[in-house]
Design an enzyme around this catalytic site. Structure first.
Site, PDB file in Angstrom:
ATOM      1  CG  ASP A   1      -1.090   3.301  -3.301  1.00 30.91           C
ATOM      2  OD1 ASP A   1      -1.607   3.239  -2.180  1.00 30.91           O
ATOM      3  OD2 ASP A   1      -1.853   3.023  -4.136  1.00 30.91           O
TER       4      ASP A   1
ATOM      5  NE  ARG B   1      -4.243   1.004  -6.353  1.00 30.33           N
ATOM      6  CZ  ARG B   1      -5.531   1.312  -6.446  1.00 30.33           C
ATOM      7  NH1 ARG B   1      -6.387   0.438  -7.450  1.00 30.33           N
ATOM      8  NH2 ARG B   1      -6.090   2.222  -6.263  1.00 30.33           N
TER       9      ARG B   1
ATOM     10  NE  ARG C   1      -8.072  -9.230  20.460  1.00 27.66           N
ATOM     11  CZ  ARG C   1      -8.064 -10.187  20.961  1.00 27.66           C
ATOM     12  NH1 ARG C   1      -7.635 -11.371  20.352  1.00 27.66           N
ATOM     13  NH2 ARG C   1      -8.737 -10.590  22.173  1.00 27.66           N
TER      14      ARG C   1
HETATM   15  O1  F6P Z   1      -4.489   3.675  -4.353  1.00 27.00           O
HETATM   16  C1  F6P Z   1      -4.701   4.522  -3.346  1.00 27.00           C
HETATM   17  C2  F6P Z   1      -5.269   3.579  -2.577  1.00 27.00           C
HETATM   18  O2  F6P Z   1      -5.964   4.101  -1.341  1.00 27.00           O
HETATM   19  C3  F6P Z   1      -4.821   2.140  -2.194  1.00 27.00           C
HETATM   20  O3  F6P Z   1      -3.803   2.250  -1.384  1.00 27.00           O
HETATM   21  C4  F6P Z   1      -6.060   1.240  -1.882  1.00 27.00           C
HETATM   22  O4  F6P Z   1      -5.982  -0.210  -2.165  1.00 27.00           O
HETATM   23  C5  F6P Z   1      -7.324   1.771  -2.904  1.00 27.00           C
HETATM   24  O5  F6P Z   1      -6.827   3.124  -3.188  1.00 27.00           O
HETATM   25  C6  F6P Z   1      -8.467   2.055  -2.276  1.00 27.00           C
HETATM   26  O6  F6P Z   1      -9.489   2.237  -3.199  1.00 27.00           O
HETATM   27  P1  F6P Z   1     -10.987   2.634  -3.050  1.00 27.00           P
HETATM   28  O7  F6P Z   1     -10.864   4.163  -2.228  1.00 27.00           O
HETATM   29  O8  F6P Z   1     -11.571   2.857  -4.086  1.00 27.00           O
HETATM   30  O9  F6P Z   1     -11.623   1.731  -1.674  1.00 27.00           O
END
Ligand code: F6P
Length: 361
Positions: free
Chosen positions: A142, A186, A278
């Site tokens: 992120d 995120r 799409r």
């Molecule tokens: O913070 C890293 C991240 O990959 C975010 O970009 C994403 O929203 C989240 O973690 C996904 O989390 P998980 O691996 O628990 O699905």
């Protein structure tokens, strides 16, 4: 004199480049200082569980293959805050003392934590509670850790998203479609905005800048008027609907995660935009795979510097990348703070300058 003993753990969501950072810490600590390095498995769990779950590293165990290897060989967790640990009966229990006791049992004198902003906050609190000297290394696709231009993992995720744009462009053109690429990030739009600029997007939506459906439709019409029969759109997963609701899906264990804004927008745009649309959701593909060269370099520089900080007795610090070099900042300036896109910063202005619709302030 007995050799100093340090511990290292990875915490939070994995990303590419974590093993390169582990490798760098082990090389610097053993080669330069003759210390012992203990890798703690599964984030804070390795010190909370009994027996303790760890491995002692030697130089042989961190060969050059670690540079090329995605994920983390130590394992990690992104749930299970030791201050509010989820118990099987659904209740939460403060297990922070288990962590502190585990640290003492292992007999280490400092801890290197590779984590994102959330992990920095929790681990910093744990270390404060136990009087544990800690040095942090920022990682997250992120790229939202405060005080650092780059966190480990971002470069790889961006390459994956950029490559997806390269692959979507010809198929969008062949079928005269609007392609929506939903990327992770995120609550921030670093992956989306960077990939959008690098990948030639017409529309980029990020959580930091509000948008309107009319604004998107107008841009797509403009593209058509300019003689192009397809359009590319990148949307960050954390973007809200135009009425301000987050779009999430419930994952196993009852955890809500961002996901679905791309489909939502496609459905809404179908009401006003004639072109076929799409949606591609990139998901965890952005986290895995072989680390980009940039991530390997940043991870290596962070790892070496982190060990030097411990050697100098500079603790409670996080290594950071600022203006092309590694520096260190107080963890308290970072913990729990999110670094967002500046809506008037270079990248946002670049996107506007290229005619990309990025919303309206
Ligand atoms: O913070 C890293 C991240 O990959 C975010 O970009 C994403 O929203 C989240 O973690 C996904 O989390 P998980 O691996 O628990 O699905």
């Amino acid at each position: 004199m007995t050799a100093k003993r340090i511990g290292i753990l990875t915490s939070g969501g994995d990303c590419a480049g974590l093993n390169a950072a582990l490798r760098a810490v082990v090389h610097r600590a053993i080669r330069n200082y003759g210390w012992k390095v203990f890798g703690i498995r599964d984030g804070s769990l390795g010190l909370m569980n009994r027996p303790l779950n760890y491995v002692e590293f030697d130089l042989k165990s961190v060969g050059d293959d670690m540079l090329r290897l995605g994920g983390t060989i130590l394992g990690t967790i992104n749930k299970g805050d030791p201050f509010a640990y989820p118990m099987p009966d659904g209740s939460k229990k403060d297990r922070s003392q288990d962590f502190v006791d585990g640290y003492k049992e292992l007999g280490i004198e400092a801890l290197v934590v590779i984590g994102g902003d959330g992990s920095m906050r929790i681990l910093n609190e744990l270390c404060r509670k136990g009087g544990i000297p800690m040095v942090g290394i920022p990682k997250t696709i992120d790229n939202d850790v405060a005080q650092t231009d780059y966190a480990i993992g971002f470069a790889t995720a961006l390459n994956v998203a950029g490559e997806a744009m390269d692959r979507l462009a010809p198929t969008a053109a062949s079928h005269h479609r609007v392609m929506i690429l939903e990327v992770m990030g995120r609550d921030v739009g670093h992956i989306a905005l960077n990939a959008g600029i690098a990948g030639g997007a017409d529309v980029v939506l990020i959580p930091e800048i509000p948008y309107t459906l009319e604004g998107i439709a107008k841009k797509i019409a403009e593209v058509r008027d300019e003689g192009r029969n397809h359009a590319l759109m990148v949307v960050a997963e954390g973007c809200k609907t135009e009425t301000g609701e987050s779009v999430t899906t419930l994952q196993s264990g009852g955890q809500a995660r961002y996901g679905g804004i791309g489909q939502y927008l496609a459905a809404r745009l179908a009401e006003t935009v004639e072109a076929e649309t799409r949606v591609t959701v990139l998901g965890h593909v952005q986290r895995g795979g072989m680390p980009a060269m940039r991530d390997r370099i940043i991870a290596s520089a962070f790892g070496v510097y982190a060990v030097d900080l411990i050697a100098q007795g500079k603790l409670g610090r996080m290594v950071a990348w600022q203006h092309g070099q590694v520096v260190d900042v107080p963890i308290t300036d970072v913990a729990g703070i999110t670094r967002a896109i500046d809506p008037y910063g270079t990248l946002a202005q670049t996107a506007r300058g290229l005619g990309i619709y990025i919303g309206e302030m």
